[in-house]
Design an enzyme around this catalytic site. Structure first.
Site, PDB file in Angstrom:
ATOM      1  N   GLY A  78     -30.879  26.721  26.073  1.00 41.86           N
ATOM      2  CA  GLY A  78     -31.884  27.062  25.069  1.00 41.86           C
ATOM      3  C   GLY A  78     -33.190  26.346  25.382  1.00 41.86           C
ATOM      4  O   GLY A  78     -34.277  26.883  25.219  1.00 41.86           O
ATOM      5  N   ALA A  79     -33.064  25.102  25.851  1.00 41.92           N
ATOM      6  CA  ALA A  79     -34.221  24.296  26.211  1.00 41.92           C
ATOM      7  C   ALA A  79     -33.750  23.069  26.984  1.00 41.92           C
ATOM      8  O   ALA A  79     -32.578  22.717  26.933  1.00 41.92           O
ATOM      9  CB  ALA A  79     -34.970  23.854  24.961  1.00 41.92           C
ATOM     10  N   MET A  80     -34.695  22.429  27.692  1.00 39.91           N
ATOM     11  CA  MET A  80     -34.325  21.269  28.508  1.00 39.91           C
ATOM     12  C   MET A  80     -35.405  20.199  28.429  1.00 39.91           C
ATOM     13  O   MET A  80     -36.583  20.462  28.655  1.00 39.91           O
ATOM     14  CB  MET A  80     -34.122  21.737  29.963  1.00 39.91           C
ATOM     15  CG  MET A  80     -33.836  20.624  30.937  1.00 39.91           C
ATOM     16  SD  MET A  80     -32.249  19.827  30.578  1.00 39.91           S
ATOM     17  CE  MET A  80     -32.642  18.137  31.028  1.00 39.91           C
ATOM     18  N   GLU A  81     -34.943  18.970  28.136  1.00 36.96           N
ATOM     19  CA  GLU A  81     -35.856  17.879  27.781  1.00 36.96           C
ATOM     20  C   GLU A  81     -36.503  17.149  28.955  1.00 36.96           C
ATOM     21  O   GLU A  81     -36.753  15.937  28.849  1.00 36.96           O
ATOM     22  CB  GLU A  81     -35.080  16.865  26.943  1.00 36.96           C
ATOM     23  CG  GLU A  81     -34.024  16.027  27.701  1.00 36.96           C
ATOM     24  CD  GLU A  81     -32.633  16.642  27.722  1.00 36.96           C
ATOM     25  OE1 GLU A  81     -32.522  17.874  27.614  1.00 36.96           O
ATOM     26  OE2 GLU A  81     -31.652  15.883  27.863  1.00 36.96           O
ATOM     27  N   ASN A  82     -36.829  17.829  30.066  1.00 39.18           N
ATOM     28  CA  ASN A  82     -37.474  17.133  31.179  1.00 39.18           C
ATOM     29  C   ASN A  82     -38.635  16.291  30.648  1.00 39.18           C
ATOM     30  O   ASN A  82     -39.401  16.743  29.806  1.00 39.18           O
ATOM     31  CB  ASN A  82     -38.013  18.156  32.181  1.00 39.18           C
ATOM     32  CG  ASN A  82     -37.022  19.250  32.460  1.00 39.18           C
ATOM     33  OD1 ASN A  82     -35.954  19.006  32.994  1.00 39.18           O
ATOM     34  ND2 ASN A  82     -37.351  20.460  32.041  1.00 39.18           N
ATOM     35  N   HIS A 135     -35.089  13.678  22.492  1.00 36.17           N
ATOM     36  CA  HIS A 135     -34.564  13.199  23.777  1.00 36.17           C
ATOM     37  C   HIS A 135     -35.561  12.329  24.545  1.00 36.17           C
ATOM     38  O   HIS A 135     -35.161  11.584  25.431  1.00 36.17           O
ATOM     39  CB  HIS A 135     -34.224  14.380  24.685  1.00 36.17           C
ATOM     40  CG  HIS A 135     -32.875  14.984  24.457  1.00 36.17           C
ATOM     41  ND1 HIS A 135     -31.723  14.247  24.381  1.00 36.17           N
ATOM     42  CD2 HIS A 135     -32.486  16.278  24.346  1.00 36.17           C
ATOM     43  CE1 HIS A 135     -30.687  15.061  24.214  1.00 36.17           C
ATOM     44  NE2 HIS A 135     -31.117  16.302  24.185  1.00 36.17           N
ATOM     45  N   GLU A 153     -26.735  13.918  23.388  1.00 29.73           N
ATOM     46  CA  GLU A 153     -26.813  15.202  22.683  1.00 29.73           C
ATOM     47  C   GLU A 153     -26.477  15.088  21.192  1.00 29.73           C
ATOM     48  O   GLU A 153     -27.081  15.758  20.368  1.00 29.73           O
ATOM     49  CB  GLU A 153     -25.914  16.243  23.367  1.00 29.73           C
ATOM     50  CG  GLU A 153     -26.326  16.571  24.808  1.00 29.73           C
ATOM     51  CD  GLU A 153     -27.746  17.121  24.920  1.00 29.73           C
ATOM     52  OE1 GLU A 153     -28.363  17.431  23.879  1.00 29.73           O
ATOM     53  OE2 GLU A 153     -28.245  17.225  26.061  1.00 29.73           O
ATOM     54  N   HIS A 166     -35.327  18.730  18.690  1.00 29.77           N
ATOM     55  CA  HIS A 166     -34.198  18.242  19.487  1.00 29.77           C
ATOM     56  C   HIS A 166     -34.695  17.710  20.844  1.00 29.77           C
ATOM     57  O   HIS A 166     -34.364  16.599  21.250  1.00 29.77           O
ATOM     58  CB  HIS A 166     -33.189  19.386  19.679  1.00 29.77           C
ATOM     59  CG  HIS A 166     -32.030  19.055  20.559  1.00 29.77           C
ATOM     60  ND1 HIS A 166     -30.745  18.926  20.069  1.00 29.77           N
ATOM     61  CD2 HIS A 166     -31.931  18.813  21.891  1.00 29.77           C
ATOM     62  CE1 HIS A 166     -29.920  18.633  21.058  1.00 29.77           C
ATOM     63  NE2 HIS A 166     -30.618  18.559  22.176  1.00 29.77           N
ATOM     64  N   GLU A 167     -35.506  18.495  21.513  1.00 30.44           N
ATOM     65  CA  GLU A 167     -35.951  18.079  22.855  1.00 30.44           C
ATOM     66  C   GLU A 167     -36.890  16.874  22.765  1.00 30.44           C
ATOM     67  O   GLU A 167     -36.835  15.972  23.600  1.00 30.44           O
ATOM     68  CB  GLU A 167     -36.622  19.235  23.598  1.00 30.44           C
ATOM     69  CG  GLU A 167     -35.772  20.510  23.732  1.00 30.44           C
ATOM     70  CD  GLU A 167     -34.358  20.271  24.224  1.00 30.44           C
ATOM     71  OE1 GLU A 167     -34.103  19.256  24.903  1.00 30.44           O
ATOM     72  OE2 GLU A 167     -33.475  21.112  23.921  1.00 30.44           O
TER      73      GLU A 167
HETATM   74  N1  BES Z   1     -30.067  18.821  27.585  1.00 31.05           N
HETATM   75  C1  BES Z   1     -29.877  20.080  26.937  1.00 31.05           C
HETATM   76  C2  BES Z   1     -30.010  21.248  27.863  1.00 31.05           C
HETATM   77  C3  BES Z   1     -28.791  21.519  28.706  1.00 31.05           C
HETATM   78  C4  BES Z   1     -27.701  22.134  28.152  1.00 31.05           C
HETATM   79  C5  BES Z   1     -28.767  21.193  30.041  1.00 31.05           C
HETATM   80  C6  BES Z   1     -26.594  22.392  28.934  1.00 31.05           C
HETATM   81  C7  BES Z   1     -27.670  21.446  30.821  1.00 31.05           C
HETATM   82  C8  BES Z   1     -26.569  22.049  30.269  1.00 31.05           C
HETATM   83  C9  BES Z   1     -30.887  20.261  25.808  1.00 31.05           C
HETATM   84  O1  BES Z   1     -31.376  19.096  25.259  1.00 31.05           O
HETATM   85  C10 BES Z   1     -30.154  20.979  24.723  1.00 31.05           C
HETATM   86  O2  BES Z   1     -29.296  20.409  24.144  1.00 31.05           O
HETATM   87  N2  BES Z   1     -30.486  22.250  24.498  1.00 31.05           N
HETATM   88  C11 BES Z   1     -29.801  23.085  23.537  1.00 31.05           C
HETATM   89  C12 BES Z   1     -30.691  23.483  22.427  1.00 31.05           C
HETATM   90  C13 BES Z   1     -30.720  22.501  21.311  1.00 31.05           C
HETATM   91  C14 BES Z   1     -31.656  22.941  20.219  1.00 31.05           C
HETATM   92  C15 BES Z   1     -29.351  22.251  20.720  1.00 31.05           C
HETATM   93  C16 BES Z   1     -29.358  24.315  24.271  1.00 31.05           C
HETATM   94  O3  BES Z   1     -29.843  24.562  25.367  1.00 31.05           O
HETATM   95  O4  BES Z   1     -28.546  25.056  23.739  1.00 31.05           O
HETATM   96 ZN    ZN Z   2     -30.091  18.094  24.015  1.00 27.92          ZN
END
Ligand code: BES
Ligand code: ZN
Length: 796
Positions: free
Chosen positions: A224-228, A264, A283, A260-261
């Protein structure tokens, strides 16, 4: 680490060159090779390297810019008919090694100096150089902070951006396709990002350490998103918000994802878990505090309460299964990329968030936040295990009265799977706990160092008065009676506002007293607890711990209920009954019951929206409205059927001028199609065939499954196998939605059995488990079980 990279070998035939710097002498390289299985590049030296000396390891390699969503990858989109390419990255958890060779583990933090040489797209930082006779640009980035490889990111694109005013402390920019930016779809994200960053800076009492925060929306993105760090990447639907076409649900999603991001940036980026077995630290934390961040920018949404539905209930469902797992696993159990990836699950996110919420509740938020701040300060730019957090919280705990150390309390919640059901007998004051399993006859799949016993904080009230917190420390020990819990005529309610991660059961008399209170004046019981009483009761009934009739009686008072949370909780369970009984002789009675409960809510909302013409100002009332309309239509109420049919007809007459508000469309149209015939269905189908917008296509794919006509559903299922009819990425949705429709369920099951080999061959996007799960999930009889065992097995 190195994965899918092709090296240019040195004259000596090695993958790398080693040079000593600042007077150091580099040992000779004996041999180098790739261990494909474990994704290593091995460099064998003639001597060991020396501590304190500096060496330079040089490698030349190539990788493919594939559209595989991993490492450095390619994404494509069309703008004004022209194809555009974006080169972007997704490293977490183990794909930095697919972009460049590196020590790809979270604890091996480094400072990255990066220079990109890229085609001459218009960028603001440029030095033109010539490479292989092409004019290219060179972009040199400032060195990063000390960070883990999984947080590295870079994007090459022709995107546009919007930004905050020059004088702001941290520069915030939103990047997206030019047309999306021009249409203003990044404006909402920009308007909340700075405020959420400010909120976290003060909540964590820690300054955001970078001068800028870029956020970018990508067409092709796996998560859904990634916290780079400094460049957060998003799926388009997680960052872009169109005030005209998006719903309030979409707005909520964008807000929670951004929060959320951003959370992080401290929890995860500044301080990182030592290894992936403690991914929940990252997470679970971001999940919990994201609700605090959203609450700060959208205080009227009541988002902190909604968290109980979206996280706690989800976690309860997953964690009451005997195959669940502890939040923190032993390091040995998490080694391979597959094992690491499997941890991005409901336990890590939702249970992690719920358990931290419990911790914050019993410590109180200021104490919790003070502990976090001390923790972030001490471990900044480093790595931690969960005991480091317990230690810091213990130090700042100050006057909070606890029965044991934080680590003794919390380890029981994170080192064993599951959660307890607490049983209170108000006749004796007896209070006990047991591991709650949804299948009462099952045994947990692993043993626990704490014997499935928890230290449970019992917040409780008696007849509406909040009582002192009680700690339940044993299963059936000597202290298993707590005298104040003994009552004659007063009701007892425990786990007030679901502040703890557990369920509660009572003696029949107390259940009865709670039911009476709900019927006479439910407002004495807090809204989250009302939702919880319903949810606990149904889950206890399913696990054979109370009678289903008692659970059903928790719904009696609903005709008086106007709040979203209890209704949502009830509807989840009601749906099971609706689906089971729709085709039986009790259906009419059930419909009558439903209407008797929802009628007051329906009319209340109809009134305050002036016959559904005005938009509700309350976020949760907007959800309420959808529930009320759905339920009324399910109850077969003419008013509702006519209403949705009329709305649908208006849309058909004038497809370009859709009168229905976006947040109501899926519910209204689904019911419109269900109430209508083939003409309504054809209309939606033709729109789907023409649709260019992702969100619109997904909406249409859903509403097409809502018809009650078997011939249309079968036609739909058949279209699914033809990529010219149903786009491949929607195939899973079609099966899922059709199977969710009571009429469609048996059709979907027959269809996949008859066409299984075709589905497998043609549809890369259709996953075996999803399909099997969705087509059989409503089965409930012995006959159906046999059917799956017999027919199901022959098909695979
Ligand atoms: N760090 C994750 C992204 C991620 C997820 C990387 C799975 C590698 C594998 C990010 O912070 C995250 O948790 N994203 C969620 C959305 C959030 C609003 C719960 C996601 O991608 O579903
Ligand atoms: Zn996350």
């Amino acid at each position: 680490h190195s994965n899918k990279l092709n090296y240019t070998l040195t004259p000596e035939g090695h993958h790398a060159k080693l040079t000593g710097l600042e007077g150091a002498k580099a040992p000779a390289i004996n041999k180098t090779w790739l261990e494909v299985e474990t994704q290593y590049l091995v460099i064998q030296l003639s001597e060991t390297l020396q501590v304190g000396k500096i060496y330079w390891l040089y490698m030349e390699f190539q990788g493919e810019l594939a559209n595989d969503l991993r490492g450095f990858y390619r994404s494509e989109y069309f703008e004004d008919g022209v194809k555009k390419v974006v080169a972007t990255t997704q490293m977490e958890p183990t794909d930095a090694r697919k972009a460049f060779p590196c020590f790809d583990e979270p604890a091996m933090k480094a400072v990255f100096h990066m220079t990109l040489i890229h085609p001459s797209v218009k960028l603001n930082i440029k030095t033109t150089i010539t490479l292989r006779n092409q004019n290219v640009l060179q972009t040199k980035f400032k060195p990063t902070l000390k960070m883990s490889t999984y947080l590295v990111a870079f994007v090459v694109s022709e995107y546009s951006s919007i930004r905050t005013a020059a004088e702001t402390d941290v520069l915030v920019r939103i990047w997206a396709r030019r047309t999306a930016i021009e249409a203003g779809h990044g404006d909402y994200a920009l308007s909340i990002t700075g405020r959420i960053l400010d909120f976290f800076q003060s909540y964590y009492n820690s300054k955001y350490p970078l001068p800028k925060s870029d956020q970018i929306a990508l067409r092709d993105f796996d998560a859904g998103a990634m916290e780079n760090w400094g460049l957060i990447t998003y799926r388009e639907t997680s960052l872009l918000y169109d005030p005209i076409t998006s719903s309030n649900k979409d707005k909520e999603w964008v807000s929670t994802t951004i929060a959320h991001e951003l959370a992080h940036m401290w929890f995860g980026n500044l301080v990182t878990m030592k290894w992936w077995n403690d991914l929940w630290l990252n997470e679970g934390f971001a999940t919990y505090v994201s609700y605090l961040g959203v609450d700060d920018v959208q205080p009227t949404w009541n988002i902190k309460d909604l968290m109980v539905m979206t996280e706690t209930h989800k976690a309860f469902a997953f964690d009451s299964n005997k195959f669940s797992h502890p939040l923190s696993l032993p390091e040995e159990e998490v080694k391979t990329p597959a094992q690491i990836n499997a941890l991005f699950n409901t336990i890590t996110y939702s249970k992690g968030g719920a358990v931290l919420r419990m911790l914050s509740e019993f410590l109180s938020e200021p104490v919790f936040a003070r502990g976090l701040s001390a923790y972030l300060k001490q471990f900044a730019y480093g790595n931690t295990v969960y005991t480091d957090l317990w230690g810091k919280l213990q130090e700042v705990r100050l006057s909070v009265n606890l029965p044991a150390t934080i680590s003794e309390i919390m380890n029981r919640w994170i080192l064993q799977m599951g959660f307890p059901v607490v049983t209170i007998d108000t006749r004796t004051g007896n209070i006990t706990q047991n591991h709650f399993l949804s299948d009462a006859d099952s045994k947990p799949s692993r043993s626990s160092p704490y014997n499935y016993e928890w230290f449970v904080p019992i917040s409780w009230m008696k007849n509406g008065t909040v009582m002192d917190r009680y700690w339940l420390l044993e299963k059936n020990g000597n202290d298993s009676t707590h005298d104040p819990l003994k009552t004659n005529s007063e009701w007892v309610l425990a786990n007030v506002n679901v502040s703890g991660f557990y369920r509660v059961n009572y003696d029949p008399q107390n259940w009865q007293r709670l039911l009476s209170q709900l019927s006479t004046d439910h407002s004495v019981i807090p809204v989250l607890s009302r939702a919880q009483i319903v949810d606990d009761a149904f889950n206890l009934a399913k696990a054979n711990m109370i009678n289903m009739s008692l659970a059903l009686r928790t719904l009696s008072y609903l005709s008086e209920e106007r709040e979203y949370l209890p209704w949502q909780s009830a509807i989840k369970h009601l749906n099971t009954f609706i689906n089971r009984f729709r085709h039986t002789e009790v259906n009419t009675k059930m419909q009558k019951f439903l209407w008797s409960k929802v009628q007051p809510l329906f009319h209340y909302l109809k009134n305050i929206t002036a016959d559904w013409t005005e938009i509700l100002s309350s976020h949760t009332n907007q959800y309420n409205q959808l529930n009320a309309i759905s339920l009324a239509c399910t109850a077969g109420v003419e008013d509702c059927l006519d209403l949705t049919k009329m709305w649908y007809r208006q849309w058909m007459k004038n497809p370009d001028k859709n009168p229905i508000k976006h947040s109501m469309r899926s519910t209204v149209y689904c019911n419109g199609i269900a109430a209508g015939g083939s003409e309504e269905w054809e209309f939606a189908w033709n729109l789907y065939k023409k649709s260019v917008d992702d969100a619109e296509a997904e909406l249409l794919i859903y509403i097409l499954s809502c018809t009650r006509k078997p011939e249309l559903l079968n036609r739909y299922l058949n279209y699914m196998l033809d990529p010219n009819m149903v786009q491949k990425k929607h195939v899973n949705y079609v099966i899922r939605h059709v199977a969710n429709n009571v009429v469609g369920q048996p059709l979907a099951w027959d269809f996949i059995r008859a066409n299984w080999s075709n589905i497998l061959k043609e549809q890369k996007h259709a996953s075996f488990f999803t399909i099997l799960y969705f087509t059989t999930k409503s089965f409930s009889t012995e006959v159906e079980l046999k059917k799956v065992c017999k027919e199901g097995l022959t098909m695979f």
